[in-house]
Design a protein around this motif. Structure first.
Motif, PDB file in Angstrom:
ATOM      1  N   ILE A   1      34.532  43.323  24.153  1.00 26.29           N
ATOM      2  CA  ILE A   1      35.552  42.368  24.583  1.00 26.29           C
ATOM      3  C   ILE A   1      36.146  42.868  25.895  1.00 26.29           C
ATOM      4  CG2 ILE A   1      36.129  41.663  22.215  1.00 26.29           C
ATOM      5  CD1 ILE A   1      38.725  43.370  22.535  1.00 26.29           C
ATOM      6  N   VAL A   2      36.887  42.011  26.549  1.00 33.49           N
ATOM      7  CA  VAL A   2      37.639  42.426  27.730  1.00 33.49           C
ATOM      8  C   VAL A   2      39.088  42.642  27.299  1.00 33.49           C
ATOM      9  CG1 VAL A   2      38.473  41.762  30.013  1.00 33.49           C
ATOM     10  CG2 VAL A   2      36.127  41.225  29.339  1.00 33.49           C
ATOM     11  N   ALA A   3      39.594  43.834  27.572  1.00 37.79           N
ATOM     12  CA  ALA A   3      40.998  44.145  27.327  1.00 37.79           C
ATOM     13  C   ALA A   3      41.742  43.932  28.644  1.00 37.79           C
ATOM     14  CB  ALA A   3      41.140  45.589  26.867  1.00 37.79           C
ATOM     15  N   ALA A   4      42.948  43.382  28.563  1.00 40.56           N
ATOM     16  CA  ALA A   4      43.722  43.112  29.781  1.00 40.56           C
ATOM     17  C   ALA A   4      45.163  43.553  29.604  1.00 40.56           C
ATOM     18  CB  ALA A   4      43.675  41.625  30.106  1.00 40.56           C
ATOM     19  N   ASP A   5      45.721  44.055  30.680  1.00 32.92           N
ATOM     20  CA  ASP A   5      47.139  44.423  30.752  1.00 32.92           C
ATOM     21  C   ASP A   5      47.662  43.744  32.010  1.00 32.92           C
ATOM     22  OD1 ASP A   5      49.655  45.616  30.760  1.00 32.92           O
ATOM     23  OD2 ASP A   5      48.916  47.503  31.587  1.00 32.92           O
ATOM     24  N   ILE A   6      48.429  42.684  31.837  1.00 32.95           N
ATOM     25  CA  ILE A   6      48.903  41.889  32.969  1.00 32.95           C
ATOM     26  C   ILE A   6      50.384  42.168  33.178  1.00 32.95           C
ATOM     27  CG2 ILE A   6      49.040  39.584  33.970  1.00 32.95           C
ATOM     28  CD1 ILE A   6      46.164  40.530  33.175  1.00 32.95           C
ATOM     29  N   GLY A   7      50.716  42.631  34.355  1.00 36.14           N
ATOM     30  CA  GLY A   7      52.105  42.911  34.687  1.00 36.14           C
ATOM     31  C   GLY A   7      52.511  42.170  35.949  1.00 36.14           C
ATOM     32  N   GLY A   8      53.714  42.403  36.379  1.00 36.07           N
ATOM     33  CA  GLY A   8      54.220  41.743  37.578  1.00 36.07           C
ATOM     34  C   GLY A   8      53.609  42.266  38.857  1.00 36.07           C
ATOM     35  N   THR A   9      53.130  43.505  38.838  1.00 35.49           N
ATOM     36  CA  THR A   9      52.560  44.125  40.040  1.00 35.49           C
ATOM     37  C   THR A   9      51.045  44.217  39.978  1.00 35.49           C
ATOM     38  OG1 THR A   9      54.572  45.449  40.245  1.00 35.49           O
ATOM     39  CG2 THR A   9      52.668  46.163  41.530  1.00 35.49           C
ATOM     40  N   HIS A  10      50.519  44.560  38.810  1.00 34.87           N
ATOM     41  CA  HIS A  10      49.078  44.761  38.664  1.00 34.87           C
ATOM     42  C   HIS A  10      48.527  44.047  37.423  1.00 34.87           C
ATOM     43  CE1 HIS A  10      50.199  48.332  41.095  1.00 34.87           C
ATOM     44  NE2 HIS A  10      49.081  48.001  41.727  1.00 34.87           N
ATOM     45  N   ALA A  11      47.263  43.702  37.508  1.00 41.15           N
ATOM     46  CA  ALA A  11      46.502  43.211  36.355  1.00 41.15           C
ATOM     47  C   ALA A  11      45.367  44.211  36.153  1.00 41.15           C
ATOM     48  CB  ALA A  11      45.943  41.823  36.617  1.00 41.15           C
TER      49      ALA A  11
ATOM     50  N   ALA B   1      39.708  48.216  35.766  1.00 44.23           N
ATOM     51  CA  ALA B   1      39.756  47.696  37.134  1.00 44.23           C
ATOM     52  C   ALA B   1      41.193  47.237  37.348  1.00 44.23           C
ATOM     53  CB  ALA B   1      38.797  46.527  37.288  1.00 44.23           C
ATOM     54  N   THR B   2      41.830  47.715  38.396  1.00 41.80           N
ATOM     55  CA  THR B   2      43.223  47.374  38.675  1.00 41.80           C
ATOM     56  C   THR B   2      43.282  46.468  39.892  1.00 41.80           C
ATOM     57  OG1 THR B   2      43.958  49.486  37.773  1.00 41.80           O
ATOM     58  CG2 THR B   2      45.511  48.306  39.174  1.00 41.80           C
ATOM     59  N   LEU B   3      43.870  45.295  39.705  1.00 40.32           N
ATOM     60  CA  LEU B   3      44.006  44.310  40.778  1.00 40.32           C
ATOM     61  C   LEU B   3      45.479  44.042  41.024  1.00 40.32           C
ATOM     62  CD1 LEU B   3      41.380  41.793  39.354  1.00 40.32           C
ATOM     63  CD2 LEU B   3      40.986  43.538  41.083  1.00 40.32           C
ATOM     64  N   LYS B   4      45.856  43.811  42.271  1.00 37.80           N
ATOM     65  CA  LYS B   4      47.237  43.440  42.587  1.00 37.80           C
ATOM     66  C   LYS B   4      47.445  41.979  42.220  1.00 37.80           C
ATOM     67  CE  LYS B   4      47.967  46.695  46.308  1.00 37.80           C
ATOM     68  NZ  LYS B   4      48.319  46.862  47.725  1.00 37.80           N
ATOM     69  N   THR B   5      48.457  41.705  41.418  1.00 35.57           N
ATOM     70  CA  THR B   5      48.689  40.317  41.000  1.00 35.57           C
ATOM     71  C   THR B   5      49.049  39.432  42.186  1.00 35.57           C
ATOM     72  OG1 THR B   5      50.967  40.872  40.396  1.00 35.57           O
ATOM     73  CG2 THR B   5      49.341  40.885  38.634  1.00 35.57           C
TER      74      THR B   5
END
Length: 75
Positions: free
Chosen positions: A3-13, A32-36
């Motif tokens: 599965i894909v696990a995700a942690d979505i925040g105000g600064t990074h996904a 993988a860390t992306l800037k939201t």
């Protein structure tokens, strides 16, 4: 199952591939860390994650637009 696990925040996904067996995570890939701020929505951030994977994503976690293009192009 993967599965894909995700942690979505105000600064990074953050997205990572997790291996789950018997309802427990047995391994978690490098996130993988992306800037939201670089993405208009969760969907576009996820699509960027998919594009950078270097392999197909787990089948059940493919983005809707990707599934649609695969079903319309195959038949």
């Amino acid at each position: 199952m993967e599965i894909v696990a995700a942690d979505i925040g105000g600064t990074h996904a953050r997205f990572a591939i997790a291996e789950v067996e018997n309802g427990r995570v047995v391994s978690l890939g490098e996130p993988a860390t992306l800037k939201t701020a670089d993405h208009a929505s969760l969907q576009t951030a996820y699509q960027a994650f998919e594009a950078g994977l270097g392999r197909p994503p787990p089948a059940r976690s493919r983005s809707r637009s990707r599934r649609r293009s695969q079903t319309t192009s195959s038949g």
